[in-house]
Design an enzyme around this catalytic site. Structure first.
Site, PDB file in Angstrom:
ATOM      1  N   GLN A   1       6.009  14.938  -9.251  1.00  0.00           N
ATOM      2  CA  GLN A   1       5.571  13.592  -9.643  1.00  0.00           C
ATOM      3  C   GLN A   1       6.316  12.494  -8.906  1.00  0.00           C
ATOM      4  O   GLN A   1       5.952  11.318  -9.003  1.00  0.00           O
ATOM      5  CB  GLN A   1       5.760  13.372 -11.146  1.00  0.00           C
ATOM      6  CG  GLN A   1       4.835  14.198 -12.007  1.00  0.00           C
ATOM      7  CD  GLN A   1       5.046  13.852 -13.470  1.00  0.00           C
ATOM      8  OE1 GLN A   1       5.938  14.387 -14.105  1.00  0.00           O
ATOM      9  NE2 GLN A   1       4.234  12.945 -13.995  1.00  0.00           N
TER      10      GLN A   1
ATOM     11  N   HIS B   1       3.322  20.999 -14.496  1.00  0.00           N
ATOM     12  CA  HIS B   1       3.393  20.268 -13.221  1.00  0.00           C
ATOM     13  C   HIS B   1       3.944  21.156 -12.115  1.00  0.00           C
ATOM     14  O   HIS B   1       3.511  21.074 -10.970  1.00  0.00           O
ATOM     15  CB  HIS B   1       4.305  19.040 -13.355  1.00  0.00           C
ATOM     16  CG  HIS B   1       3.619  17.823 -13.905  1.00  0.00           C
ATOM     17  ND1 HIS B   1       2.574  17.188 -13.258  1.00  0.00           N
ATOM     18  CD2 HIS B   1       3.829  17.112 -15.035  1.00  0.00           C
ATOM     19  CE1 HIS B   1       2.184  16.139 -13.968  1.00  0.00           C
ATOM     20  NE2 HIS B   1       2.925  16.068 -15.064  1.00  0.00           N
TER      21      HIS B   1
ATOM     22  N   GLY C   1       9.517  12.714 -19.899  1.00  0.00           N
ATOM     23  CA  GLY C   1       9.712  13.853 -19.018  1.00  0.00           C
ATOM     24  C   GLY C   1       9.166  13.551 -17.636  1.00  0.00           C
ATOM     25  O   GLY C   1       8.281  12.699 -17.484  1.00  0.00           O
TER      26      GLY C   1
ATOM     27  N   HIS D   1       4.358  20.619 -20.802  1.00  0.00           N
ATOM     28  CA  HIS D   1       3.653  19.657 -19.944  1.00  0.00           C
ATOM     29  C   HIS D   1       4.324  19.598 -18.572  1.00  0.00           C
ATOM     30  O   HIS D   1       3.647  19.645 -17.541  1.00  0.00           O
ATOM     31  CB  HIS D   1       3.659  18.277 -20.625  1.00  0.00           C
ATOM     32  CG  HIS D   1       3.022  17.182 -19.816  1.00  0.00           C
ATOM     33  ND1 HIS D   1       1.874  16.540 -20.211  1.00  0.00           N
ATOM     34  CD2 HIS D   1       3.372  16.621 -18.625  1.00  0.00           C
ATOM     35  CE1 HIS D   1       1.558  15.629 -19.295  1.00  0.00           C
ATOM     36  NE2 HIS D   1       2.451  15.657 -18.325  1.00  0.00           N
ATOM     37  N   GLU D   2       5.668  19.528 -18.568  1.00  0.00           N
ATOM     38  CA  GLU D   2       6.397  19.424 -17.292  1.00  0.00           C
ATOM     39  C   GLU D   2       6.340  20.742 -16.518  1.00  0.00           C
ATOM     40  O   GLU D   2       6.218  20.740 -15.289  1.00  0.00           O
ATOM     41  CB  GLU D   2       7.846  18.995 -17.525  1.00  0.00           C
ATOM     42  CG  GLU D   2       8.026  17.659 -18.245  1.00  0.00           C
ATOM     43  CD  GLU D   2       7.196  16.523 -17.674  1.00  0.00           C
ATOM     44  OE1 GLU D   2       6.896  16.525 -16.464  1.00  0.00           O
ATOM     45  OE2 GLU D   2       6.819  15.625 -18.456  1.00  0.00           O
TER      46      GLU D   2
ATOM     47  N   CYS E   1       0.883  10.908 -19.387  1.00  0.00           N
ATOM     48  CA  CYS E   1       1.532  11.427 -18.180  1.00  0.00           C
ATOM     49  C   CYS E   1       1.796  10.271 -17.237  1.00  0.00           C
ATOM     50  O   CYS E   1       0.910   9.446 -17.020  1.00  0.00           O
ATOM     51  CB  CYS E   1       0.625  12.454 -17.512  1.00  0.00           C
ATOM     52  SG  CYS E   1       1.320  13.138 -15.994  1.00  0.00           S
ATOM     53  N   LEU E   2       3.015  10.198 -16.692  1.00  0.00           N
ATOM     54  CA  LEU E   2       3.366   9.078 -15.818  1.00  0.00           C
ATOM     55  C   LEU E   2       2.494   9.042 -14.563  1.00  0.00           C
ATOM     56  O   LEU E   2       2.361   7.996 -13.936  1.00  0.00           O
ATOM     57  CB  LEU E   2       4.848   9.135 -15.452  1.00  0.00           C
ATOM     58  CG  LEU E   2       5.814   8.945 -16.643  1.00  0.00           C
ATOM     59  CD1 LEU E   2       7.255   9.090 -16.182  1.00  0.00           C
ATOM     60  CD2 LEU E   2       5.600   7.601 -17.318  1.00  0.00           C
TER      61      LEU E   2
HETATM   62 ZN    ZN Z   1       2.787  14.689 -16.543  1.00  0.00          ZN
END
Ligand code: ZN
Length: 174
Positions: free
Chosen positions: A48, A138, A43, A134-135, A92-93
């Protein structure tokens, strides 16, 4: 398009609703998927990649072969969440080498707009519900370290300090 890493302030900024549903938005979402697959993610939220808009993409399989599993959500809202929650591992990226346990509702119901600006609903559970939440966080400037159980957060602390240090170095060098 590059991944923005913690503690870059763009991860904490307010994200504006998407209002322009043209081909440009479609291209942005496509590019986000490519960045996500290239970095082994499932995701990715627009902040991000440095875009402070309410756009998120995900694919619970993480596989670029599974295009049918791709989801794009503009201006998403969680209209229901189950009282039942469970712990699960997340990465998380924007946080290379950080993993932690986060407690989240198991089932959620979502309203969002697609790339054409048409409203749709999703009912998600388990892994899909976790990725979405999670997204969505963000888009509210909330990061998974804010929700980690205290034990995993303290485990992650040295890596977080390294990331802060690397970010300061990158500012000094630019
Ligand atoms: Zn993340």
């Amino acid at each position: 398009m590059n991944i923005v890493q913690y503690p870059d302030p763009r991860l904490r900024k307010k994200n504006a609703p998407v209002t322009d549903f043209g081909p440009e938005l479609e291209a942005t979402a496509r590019e986000m998927f490519e960045v996500m697959y290239a970095t082994q993610g499932v995701g990715l939220a627009a902040p991000q990649v440095g875009l402070n808009i309410q756009l998120l993409v995900y694919n619970p399989t993480g596989s670029s072969e599974e295009k049918a599993e791709e989801k794009v959500l503009c201006n998403p809202k969680m209209v229901f969440k189950s009282r039942e929650k469970e712990d699960g591992q997340e990465g998380c990226l924007s946080f290379p080498d950080v993993n932690g346990v986060v407690n989240r509702p198991i089932k959620v119901k979502v309203e969002a707009l697609d790339l054409k600006g048409e409203k749709f609903e999703l009912e998600l559970e388990d892994w899909d519900a976790r990725i979405f939440q999670h997204e969505l966080d963000h888009l509210d400037g909330i990061l998974f370290i804010d929700r980690m159980t205290p034990a995993t957060k303290s485990q992650a602390k040295p890596v977080l300090e390294d990331l802060v240090h690397a970010y300061k170095e990158s500012l000094a060098g630019s």
